[in-house]
Design a protein around this motif. Structure first.
Motif, PDB file in Angstrom:
ATOM      1  N   VAL A   1       0.856  -1.185   0.000  1.00  0.00           N
ATOM      2  CA  VAL A   1       0.000   0.000   0.000  1.00  0.00           C
ATOM      3  C   VAL A   1       0.891   1.233   0.000  1.00  0.00           C
ATOM      4  CG1 VAL A   1      -1.798   1.266   1.245  1.00  0.00           C
ATOM      5  CG2 VAL A   1      -1.795  -1.236   1.256  1.00  0.00           C
ATOM      6  N   ASP A   2       0.669   2.115  -0.960  1.00  0.00           N
ATOM      7  CA  ASP A   2       1.394   3.389  -1.066  1.00  0.00           C
ATOM      8  C   ASP A   2       2.911   3.235  -1.176  1.00  0.00           C
ATOM      9  OD1 ASP A   2      -0.935   4.879  -0.989  1.00  0.00           O
ATOM     10  OD2 ASP A   2      -0.862   5.125   1.183  1.00  0.00           O
ATOM     11  N   HIS A   3       3.387   2.139  -1.670  1.00  0.00           N
ATOM     12  CA  HIS A   3       4.829   1.874  -1.844  1.00  0.00           C
ATOM     13  C   HIS A   3       5.612   1.925  -0.535  1.00  0.00           C
ATOM     14  CE1 HIS A   3       4.187   2.099  -6.124  1.00  0.00           C
ATOM     15  NE2 HIS A   3       3.611   3.262  -5.978  1.00  0.00           N
ATOM     16  N   TRP A   4       4.917   1.957   0.596  1.00  0.00           N
ATOM     17  CA  TRP A   4       5.582   2.064   1.891  1.00  0.00           C
ATOM     18  C   TRP A   4       5.267   0.903   2.813  1.00  0.00           C
ATOM     19  CZ3 TRP A   4       8.971   5.977   2.635  1.00  0.00           C
ATOM     20  CH2 TRP A   4       8.886   7.061   1.784  1.00  0.00           C
ATOM     21  N   PHE A   5       4.069   0.361   2.702  1.00  0.00           N
ATOM     22  CA  PHE A   5       3.641  -0.690   3.617  1.00  0.00           C
ATOM     23  C   PHE A   5       3.551  -2.018   2.887  1.00  0.00           C
ATOM     24  CE2 PHE A   5       2.129   3.132   5.674  1.00  0.00           C
ATOM     25  CZ  PHE A   5       2.461   2.906   6.991  1.00  0.00           C
ATOM     26  N   TYR A   6       4.273  -2.987   3.383  1.00  0.00           N
ATOM     27  CA  TYR A   6       4.275  -4.331   2.800  1.00  0.00           C
ATOM     28  C   TYR A   6       3.570  -5.271   3.767  1.00  0.00           C
ATOM     29  CZ  TYR A   6       7.627  -2.551  -0.515  1.00  0.00           C
ATOM     30  OH  TYR A   6       8.223  -1.818  -1.504  1.00  0.00           O
ATOM     31  N   LEU A   7       2.506  -5.922   3.289  1.00  0.00           N
ATOM     32  CA  LEU A   7       1.730  -6.811   4.149  1.00  0.00           C
ATOM     33  C   LEU A   7       2.376  -8.179   4.256  1.00  0.00           C
ATOM     34  CD1 LEU A   7      -1.783  -5.945   2.754  1.00  0.00           C
ATOM     35  CD2 LEU A   7      -0.746  -5.116   4.859  1.00  0.00           C
ATOM     36  N   GLN A   8       2.339  -8.764   5.440  1.00  0.00           N
ATOM     37  CA  GLN A   8       2.864 -10.109   5.633  1.00  0.00           C
ATOM     38  C   GLN A   8       1.978 -11.129   4.927  1.00  0.00           C
ATOM     39  OE1 GLN A   8       3.100 -10.452   9.889  1.00  0.00           O
ATOM     40  NE2 GLN A   8       4.982  -9.261  10.005  1.00  0.00           N
ATOM     41  N   GLU A   9       0.672 -10.887   4.902  1.00  0.00           N
ATOM     42  CA  GLU A   9      -0.282 -11.778   4.241  1.00  0.00           C
ATOM     43  C   GLU A   9      -1.152 -10.952   3.301  1.00  0.00           C
ATOM     44  OE1 GLU A   9      -2.551 -14.031   7.047  1.00  0.00           O
ATOM     45  OE2 GLU A   9      -0.774 -14.540   8.214  1.00  0.00           O
ATOM     46  N   PRO A  10      -0.998 -11.110   1.973  1.00  0.00           N
ATOM     47  CA  PRO A  10      -1.833 -10.360   1.021  1.00  0.00           C
ATOM     48  C   PRO A  10      -3.320 -10.620   1.280  1.00  0.00           C
ATOM     49  CG  PRO A  10      -0.038 -11.454  -0.107  1.00  0.00           C
ATOM     50  CD  PRO A  10      -0.044 -11.973   1.300  1.00  0.00           C
ATOM     51  N   THR A  11      -4.144  -9.638   0.966  1.00  0.00           N
ATOM     52  CA  THR A  11      -5.581  -9.689   1.232  1.00  0.00           C
ATOM     53  C   THR A  11      -6.354  -9.265  -0.011  1.00  0.00           C
ATOM     54  OG1 THR A  11      -5.209  -9.138   3.549  1.00  0.00           O
ATOM     55  CG2 THR A  11      -7.401  -8.721   2.693  1.00  0.00           C
ATOM     56  N   PHE A  12      -7.451  -9.974  -0.314  1.00  0.00           N
ATOM     57  CA  PHE A  12      -8.310  -9.587  -1.427  1.00  0.00           C
ATOM     58  C   PHE A  12      -9.222  -8.448  -1.007  1.00  0.00           C
ATOM     59  CE2 PHE A  12      -7.308 -13.817  -3.137  1.00  0.00           C
ATOM     60  CZ  PHE A  12      -7.046 -13.468  -4.454  1.00  0.00           C
ATOM     61  N   VAL A  13      -9.370  -7.464  -1.909  1.00  0.00           N
ATOM     62  CA  VAL A  13     -10.286  -6.353  -1.721  1.00  0.00           C
ATOM     63  C   VAL A  13     -11.198  -6.337  -2.944  1.00  0.00           C
ATOM     64  CG1 VAL A  13     -10.510  -3.858  -1.454  1.00  0.00           C
ATOM     65  CG2 VAL A  13      -8.570  -5.045  -0.409  1.00  0.00           C
ATOM     66  N   ALA A  14     -12.508  -6.384  -2.725  1.00  0.00           N
ATOM     67  CA  ALA A  14     -13.473  -6.429  -3.826  1.00  0.00           C
ATOM     68  C   ALA A  14     -13.648  -5.045  -4.458  1.00  0.00           C
ATOM     69  CB  ALA A  14     -14.817  -6.942  -3.320  1.00  0.00           C
ATOM     70  N   ALA A  15     -14.158  -5.042  -5.676  1.00  0.00           N
ATOM     71  CA  ALA A  15     -14.418  -3.789  -6.394  1.00  0.00           C
ATOM     72  C   ALA A  15     -15.343  -2.900  -5.565  1.00  0.00           C
ATOM     73  CB  ALA A  15     -15.054  -4.092  -7.743  1.00  0.00           C
ATOM     74  N   GLY A  16     -14.994  -1.627  -5.452  1.00  0.00           N
ATOM     75  CA  GLY A  16     -15.807  -0.663  -4.717  1.00  0.00           C
ATOM     76  C   GLY A  16     -15.502  -0.573  -3.238  1.00  0.00           C
ATOM     77  N   GLN A  17     -14.691  -1.484  -2.712  1.00  0.00           N
ATOM     78  CA  GLN A  17     -14.347  -1.431  -1.294  1.00  0.00           C
ATOM     79  C   GLN A  17     -13.153  -0.504  -1.089  1.00  0.00           C
ATOM     80  OE1 GLN A  17     -13.840  -5.559  -0.178  1.00  0.00           O
ATOM     81  NE2 GLN A  17     -16.032  -5.783   0.208  1.00  0.00           N
TER      82      GLN A  17
ATOM     83  N   ILE B   1      -4.183   1.824   5.485  1.00  0.00           N
ATOM     84  CA  ILE B   1      -3.343   1.318   6.574  1.00  0.00           C
ATOM     85  C   ILE B   1      -3.625   2.147   7.818  1.00  0.00           C
ATOM     86  CG2 ILE B   1      -0.975   1.116   7.447  1.00  0.00           C
ATOM     87  CD1 ILE B   1      -1.580  -1.009   5.421  1.00  0.00           C
ATOM     88  N   ASP B   2      -3.966   1.471   8.914  1.00  0.00           N
ATOM     89  CA  ASP B   2      -4.095   2.129  10.213  1.00  0.00           C
ATOM     90  C   ASP B   2      -2.675   2.267  10.738  1.00  0.00           C
ATOM     91  OD1 ASP B   2      -4.268   2.734  12.932  1.00  0.00           O
ATOM     92  OD2 ASP B   2      -6.056   1.502  13.223  1.00  0.00           O
TER      93      ASP B   2
END
Length: 62
Positions: free
Chosen positions: A12-28, A32-33
């Motif tokens: 996310v934003d070239h700064w945050f790398y997730l340990q476990e990728p997550t699916f995000v549906a269209a329109g959602q 990052i908190d």
């Protein structure tokens, strides 16, 4: 950010790398908190889910 199609989010934003990728549906909407370093996804019905931990990475452009 709002997904325009089904998206597997791993960075996310070239700064945050997730340990476990997550699916995000269209329109959602997803973000990052920064206090908890978690990916938040606003699912249907304004239900927010939180996913894994994100690793913050700083880099310098030359």
């Amino acid at each position: 950010m709002t997904a325009d199609r089904l998206t597997l989010v791993s960075v996310v934003d070239h700064w945050f790398y997730l340990q476990e990728p997550t699916f995000v549906a269209a329109g959602q909407t997803y973000w990052i908190d920064r206090e908890t370093s978690q990916l938040c996804v606003d699912r249907d019905g304004h239900r927010v889910t939180r996913h894994g931990r994100a690793r913050y990475t700083a880099w310098m452009a030359r």
